[in-house]
Design a protein around this motif. Sequence first.
Motif, mmCIF file in Angstrom:
data_model
loop_
_atom_site.group_PDB
_atom_site.id
_atom_site.type_symbol
_atom_site.label_atom_id
_atom_site.label_comp_id
_atom_site.label_asym_id
_atom_site.label_seq_id
_atom_site.Cartn_x
_atom_site.Cartn_y
_atom_site.Cartn_z
ATOM 1 N N THR A 115 23.600 14.473 -4.449
ATOM 2 C CA THR A 115 22.630 13.718 -5.239
ATOM 3 C C THR A 115 22.562 14.232 -6.666
ATOM 4 O O THR A 115 22.541 13.442 -7.625
ATOM 5 C CB THR A 115 21.238 13.784 -4.586
ATOM 6 O OG1 THR A 115 21.328 13.217 -3.277
ATOM 7 C CG2 THR A 115 20.208 13.025 -5.395
ATOM 8 N N CYS A 137 24.134 28.969 3.708
ATOM 9 C CA CYS A 137 23.084 28.063 4.158
ATOM 10 C C CYS A 137 22.994 28.058 5.688
ATOM 11 O O CYS A 137 24.015 27.995 6.376
ATOM 12 C CB CYS A 137 23.377 26.654 3.649
ATOM 13 S SG CYS A 137 22.083 25.463 4.028
ATOM 14 N N PHE A 159 20.287 23.473 7.974
ATOM 15 C CA PHE A 159 20.063 22.877 6.653
ATOM 16 C C PHE A 159 21.354 22.432 5.970
ATOM 17 O O PHE A 159 21.321 22.040 4.802
ATOM 18 C CB PHE A 159 19.315 23.867 5.755
ATOM 19 C CG PHE A 159 17.928 24.159 6.239
ATOM 20 C CD1 PHE A 159 16.903 23.239 6.051
ATOM 21 C CD2 PHE A 159 17.656 25.342 6.909
ATOM 22 C CE1 PHE A 159 15.629 23.505 6.508
ATOM 23 C CE2 PHE A 159 16.382 25.603 7.373
ATOM 24 C CZ PHE A 159 15.364 24.686 7.184
ATOM 25 N N GLN A 160 22.476 22.476 6.657
ATOM 26 C CA GLN A 160 23.760 22.107 6.056
ATOM 27 C C GLN A 160 23.743 20.686 5.505
ATOM 28 O O GLN A 160 24.204 20.446 4.392
ATOM 29 C CB GLN A 160 24.907 22.246 7.072
ATOM 30 C CG GLN A 160 25.220 23.658 7.481
ATOM 31 C CD GLN A 160 25.979 24.421 6.424
ATOM 32 O OE1 GLN A 160 26.747 23.852 5.671
ATOM 33 N NE2 GLN A 160 25.758 25.715 6.372
ATOM 34 N N GLY A 161 23.230 19.756 6.275
ATOM 35 C CA GLY A 161 23.189 18.357 5.833
ATOM 36 C C GLY A 161 22.332 18.182 4.593
ATOM 37 O O GLY A 161 22.719 17.491 3.646
ATOM 38 N N ARG A 162 21.178 18.828 4.582
ATOM 39 C CA ARG A 162 20.292 18.731 3.421
ATOM 40 C C ARG A 162 20.931 19.363 2.196
ATOM 41 O O ARG A 162 20.833 18.837 1.090
ATOM 42 C CB ARG A 162 18.963 19.419 3.708
ATOM 43 C CG ARG A 162 18.119 18.674 4.702
ATOM 44 C CD ARG A 162 16.830 19.405 4.954
ATOM 45 N NE ARG A 162 16.094 18.751 6.043
ATOM 46 C CZ ARG A 162 14.970 19.202 6.534
ATOM 47 N NH1 ARG A 162 14.429 20.295 6.031
ATOM 48 N NH2 ARG A 162 14.374 18.569 7.508
ATOM 49 N N MET A 163 21.563 20.502 2.400
ATOM 50 C CA MET A 163 22.212 21.208 1.285
ATOM 51 C C MET A 163 23.287 20.326 0.658
ATOM 52 O O MET A 163 23.350 20.171 -0.558
ATOM 53 C CB MET A 163 22.820 22.521 1.788
ATOM 54 C CG MET A 163 23.561 23.327 0.753
ATOM 55 S SD MET A 163 25.348 23.034 0.665
ATOM 56 C CE MET A 163 25.861 23.257 2.333
ATOM 57 N N GLN A 164 24.110 19.703 1.495
ATOM 58 C CA GLN A 164 25.174 18.851 0.967
ATOM 59 C C GLN A 164 24.604 17.591 0.321
ATOM 60 O O GLN A 164 25.094 17.134 -0.711
ATOM 61 C CB GLN A 164 26.175 18.487 2.066
ATOM 62 C CG GLN A 164 27.380 17.737 1.558
ATOM 63 C CD GLN A 164 28.159 18.505 0.497
ATOM 64 O OE1 GLN A 164 28.324 19.710 0.566
ATOM 65 N NE2 GLN A 164 28.636 17.788 -0.506
ATOM 66 N N ALA A 165 23.543 17.047 0.908
ATOM 67 C CA ALA A 165 22.919 15.848 0.334
ATOM 68 C C ALA A 165 22.323 16.144 -1.042
ATOM 69 O O ALA A 165 22.472 15.348 -1.976
ATOM 70 C CB ALA A 165 21.840 15.316 1.276
ATOM 71 N N VAL A 166 21.673 17.281 -1.183
ATOM 72 C CA VAL A 166 21.098 17.649 -2.481
ATOM 73 C C VAL A 166 22.207 17.844 -3.504
ATOM 74 O O VAL A 166 22.123 17.368 -4.641
ATOM 75 C CB VAL A 166 20.218 18.914 -2.354
ATOM 76 C CG1 VAL A 166 19.883 19.488 -3.722
ATOM 77 C CG2 VAL A 166 18.956 18.596 -1.579
#
Length: 146
Positions: free
Chosen positions: A78, A64, A68-75
């Motif tokens: 979730t 990744c 986009f690391q934060g988004r990847m981990q958040a997804v």
Amino acid sequence: MTDRFGVGPVIITGFVVSPLAQVPLLLAGPGRGWQIVLAAALTVQLFWATAAGVSQRTLRQILCAPAFQGRMQAVSTTVTAGSRPLAAATAGTLALVLDVPAVLAVGALLQVVPVLLLLASPVRALRAMPVLPVPAAVPPAREGTS
């Protein structure tokens, strides 16, 4: 572990161990012997879940883009944590119709689905973490130019 067994095999083994660790729970009866068996099964399951979890998160972080690391981990969080209430409600509803061992067996069988998906994916053949090429550095802008 990934150096010794490979990234893909560690991830897949972690997912394989989870439904297998449910078998003693389905067979368990009263007594200290079964308590020991269940504790051992849980220990093995948690060991492999940790190894697989660390391996898959590392792989995702390598693949990744940093932005986009934060988004990847958040997804990821979730999807995994967000599905737990739905799974609990579904299991509770099934328990109204089926007995508890049957519901546990259904849960164990559903845990085979990710294993099948991983076995059909390129993860199966992954032995080492990928090394992505380092992007070329962009030279700094010169002052006074437009």
